[in-house]
Design an enzyme around this catalytic site. Structure first.
Site, PDB file in Angstrom:
ATOM      1  N   HIS A 106      50.912 -29.969  10.697  1.00 59.14           N
ATOM      2  CA  HIS A 106      52.281 -29.516  10.417  1.00 59.14           C
ATOM      3  C   HIS A 106      52.289 -28.685   9.144  1.00 59.14           C
ATOM      4  O   HIS A 106      51.549 -28.983   8.196  1.00 59.14           O
ATOM      5  CB  HIS A 106      53.255 -30.693  10.309  1.00 59.14           C
ATOM      6  CG  HIS A 106      53.045 -31.622   9.147  1.00 59.14           C
ATOM      7  ND1 HIS A 106      53.548 -31.381   7.890  1.00 59.14           N
ATOM      8  CD2 HIS A 106      52.391 -32.803   9.041  1.00 59.14           C
ATOM      9  CE1 HIS A 106      53.228 -32.368   7.070  1.00 59.14           C
ATOM     10  NE2 HIS A 106      52.512 -33.251   7.743  1.00 59.14           N
ATOM     11  N   ASP A 108      55.315 -27.909   7.553  1.00 62.50           N
ATOM     12  CA  ASP A 108      56.464 -28.248   6.698  1.00 62.50           C
ATOM     13  C   ASP A 108      56.039 -29.252   5.641  1.00 62.50           C
ATOM     14  O   ASP A 108      55.132 -30.063   5.856  1.00 62.50           O
ATOM     15  CB  ASP A 108      57.630 -28.787   7.526  1.00 62.50           C
ATOM     16  CG  ASP A 108      57.268 -29.995   8.379  1.00 62.50           C
ATOM     17  OD1 ASP A 108      56.255 -29.936   9.098  1.00 62.50           O
ATOM     18  OD2 ASP A 108      57.981 -31.021   8.307  1.00 62.50           O
ATOM     19  N   ASP A 139      49.299 -33.255   1.866  1.00 61.52           N
ATOM     20  CA  ASP A 139      50.063 -33.533   3.098  1.00 61.52           C
ATOM     21  C   ASP A 139      50.849 -32.309   3.508  1.00 61.52           C
ATOM     22  O   ASP A 139      51.927 -32.088   3.019  1.00 61.52           O
ATOM     23  CB  ASP A 139      50.987 -34.731   2.841  1.00 61.52           C
ATOM     24  CG  ASP A 139      51.862 -35.074   4.026  1.00 61.52           C
ATOM     25  OD1 ASP A 139      51.592 -34.583   5.132  1.00 61.52           O
ATOM     26  OD2 ASP A 139      52.835 -35.830   3.846  1.00 61.52           O
ATOM     27  N   GLU A 173      57.549 -31.940  11.072  1.00 60.12           N
ATOM     28  CA  GLU A 173      56.905 -33.264  11.144  1.00 60.12           C
ATOM     29  C   GLU A 173      57.587 -34.240  10.212  1.00 60.12           C
ATOM     30  O   GLU A 173      57.666 -35.434  10.487  1.00 60.12           O
ATOM     31  CB  GLU A 173      55.414 -33.155  10.781  1.00 60.12           C
ATOM     32  CG  GLU A 173      54.616 -34.428  11.044  1.00 60.12           C
ATOM     33  CD  GLU A 173      54.605 -35.443   9.903  1.00 60.12           C
ATOM     34  OE1 GLU A 173      54.156 -36.572  10.124  1.00 60.12           O
ATOM     35  OE2 GLU A 173      55.059 -35.118   8.770  1.00 60.12           O
ATOM     36  N   GLU A 174      58.066 -33.722   9.079  1.00 65.29           N
ATOM     37  CA  GLU A 174      58.569 -34.591   8.019  1.00 65.29           C
ATOM     38  C   GLU A 174      59.968 -35.148   8.276  1.00 65.29           C
ATOM     39  O   GLU A 174      60.432 -35.997   7.523  1.00 65.29           O
ATOM     40  CB  GLU A 174      58.554 -33.851   6.675  1.00 65.29           C
ATOM     41  CG  GLU A 174      57.172 -33.419   6.212  1.00 65.29           C
ATOM     42  CD  GLU A 174      56.300 -34.578   5.729  1.00 65.29           C
ATOM     43  OE1 GLU A 174      56.711 -35.745   5.853  1.00 65.29           O
ATOM     44  OE2 GLU A 174      55.191 -34.297   5.238  1.00 65.29           O
ATOM     45  N   GLU A 196      46.009 -34.988   9.605  1.00 65.56           N
ATOM     46  CA  GLU A 196      46.757 -35.512   8.439  1.00 65.56           C
ATOM     47  C   GLU A 196      45.762 -36.121   7.450  1.00 65.56           C
ATOM     48  O   GLU A 196      44.736 -36.653   7.852  1.00 65.56           O
ATOM     49  CB  GLU A 196      47.707 -36.627   8.894  1.00 65.56           C
ATOM     50  CG  GLU A 196      48.961 -36.177   9.598  1.00 65.56           C
ATOM     51  CD  GLU A 196      50.089 -35.847   8.639  1.00 65.56           C
ATOM     52  OE1 GLU A 196      49.834 -35.719   7.413  1.00 65.56           O
ATOM     53  OE2 GLU A 196      51.224 -35.689   9.114  1.00 65.56           O
TER      54      GLU A 196
HETATM   55 ZN   LIG Z   1      51.952 -35.127   6.891  1.00 68.12          ZN
END
Ligand SMILES: [Zn+2]
Length: 423
Positions: A106, A108, A139, A173-174, A196
């Site tokens: 991801h 974002d 992340d 994703e967040e 991740e």
């Molecule tokens: Zn993540």
């Protein structure tokens, strides 16, 4: 693990190339951090990702999600329209006869606020010793960089895979998972890995998460006669207590994947908004909450438990009888998932991890949610595996640069062994 000499030779060449181009790998993480990408601002970084994949020879599609996606089970609603915030898919067709693989990342990131708490500019990647600081460095722009660089190195080395390799670079994703939900509906594969940051462990299970807003109505009044008003903030207290009791009750239940995990289910009353003046009785109060649930429990079941807890808290209260509490479901609305440790892809990843690190791959049951679930829901076995770092979602987020090369080696060897090498 393969004993095929073509595959073994290709893995050795790839590992040498990973070591030789470590600087480029680090720079790719840094470049991704330089593209700020909180919710609503993903377009620019996805443009960079698409161009990088194109230059590695992949077939690239840049595509917007359809608004109707929000109606699907386990979808959420971030409140931000999808238009102009695309997902990116990169496909490298195999020569045939191999197993296919999806690598997911991801783009974002969560807000860096409060920025004053940072020692460094969150959007200006800063290397100090073995650490790269920046919002998303850990992340998960570290994983995004691996998803970009591994296909690049394979292309540059002229290594052709037998199975298809598909890269999913996704949004949201967040807050909802909608990006991967949409991507999982477009591509099937024999396995998927979400890169991740896991510190070299495999996340093989994770909870489901629901966000919800609880609205409490009061009656505004001058504080000199506060007793004549109805204080929406204090009326919310029994509701908060009931939700905390629900959290405690849910943690009395167990799930085999979470054995030994302390307090696996977590309620967080993350936002409270109510009132606007010390001398006015607040006429409204809203709680914005997050609650998790074990894999196997549906969104509908979890909603019913939340609704029952709140109903219990307000039962017999004449004010609430006439001014019912509202519940709005926003953001994450998804069940959790697990992947079997017996899956061939999990076994093979573990074998390559043990080879590179000289120790067994750790296992992690996540008390937060991640995107692996949508592949598992779609029948594609998926887990998370990635780099080491710290302060995700906090100030001074950092990536341990020493973890990049070994993680790239594990994932690189896994890709070649899983998909097969034709040349
Ligand atoms: Zn993540």
């Amino acid at each position: 693990m393969s004993t095929n000499p073509t595959t073994t030779r290709a893995i050795e060449r790839l590992w040498q190339e990973i070591e030789r181009r470590e600087g480029e790998l680090v720079e790719t993480v840094a470049e991704l951090v330089r593209h700020p990408s909180p919710l609503g601002q993903e377009a620019e970084i996805q443009g960079y990702v698409a161009e990088h994949l194109r230059r590695s020879g992949l077939d690239v599609e840049v595509w917007d999600l359809d608004e109707s996606l929000k109606l699907l089970p386990n979808a959420g609603d971030s409140g931000v329209p999808f238009l102009g915030r695309p997902n990116v898919t990169g496909r490298s067709a195999g020569t045939g006869g191999g197993r296919s693989l999806i690598l997911n990342g991801h783009v974002d990131v969560v807000s860096p606020e409060p920025v004053e708490a940072w020692s460094y500019d969150p959007w200006l990647p800063t290397i100090v010793g073995d650490r790269l600081y920046g919002r998303g460095a850990h992340d998960m722009k570290s994983g995004d960089a691996l998803n970009l660089m591994l296909p690049r190195l394979l292309r540059d080395l002229g290594i052709e895979l037998q199975g298809d390799l598909i890269i999913h670079s996704v949004i949201e994703e967040e807050c909802t998972g909608n990006g991967t939900l949409a991507a999982s509906l477009r591509d099937q594969a024999d396995a998927a890995i979400v890169t991740e940051p896991t510190g070299g462990a495999l996340t093989h299970a994770h909870v489901g998460v629901l966000w919800f807003r609880v609205g409490v109505t009061g009656k505004s009044w001058h504080a000199m006669q506060a007793w004549r008003g109805v204080n929406a903030i204090t009326k919310a207290i029994p509701i908060m207590q009931a939700l905390q009791a629900l959290d405690a009750r849910l943690n009395e239940q167990t799930h085999p994947a979470f054995a030994g995990v302390e307090h696996p289910i977590n309620l967080n009353i993350g936002v409270i908004q109510g009132g606007d003046w010390p001398s006015t009785v607040p006429g409204a109060c809203e709680l914005h909450c997050r609650l998790s649930c074990y894999p196997g429990q549906s969104v509908a079941e979890t909603r019913r438990e939340i609704e029952a807890a709140i109903a219990g808290a307000v039962a017999g209260d004449s004010w609430f009888a006439e001014h019912p509490v509202s519940i709005v479901w926003d953001g994450f609305q998804s069940a959790g998932s697990t992947v079997s440790l017996d899956e061939p892809s999990v076994q093979l990843l573990g074998a390559w991890h043990a080879r590179v690190f000289g120790a067994p791959m750790g296992l992690n049951a996540g008390t937060g949610i991640n995107d692996m679930r949508y592949y598992n829901f779609a029948g594609v076995p998926a887990g998370c595996y990635g780099t080491l770092g710290g302060n995700a979602h906090g100030a001074d987020e950092w990536l341990d640069l020493r973890s990049l090369v070994p993680t790239a080696k594990v994932l690189g060897a896994f890709i070649l062994d899983w998909c097969g090498v034709s040349s």
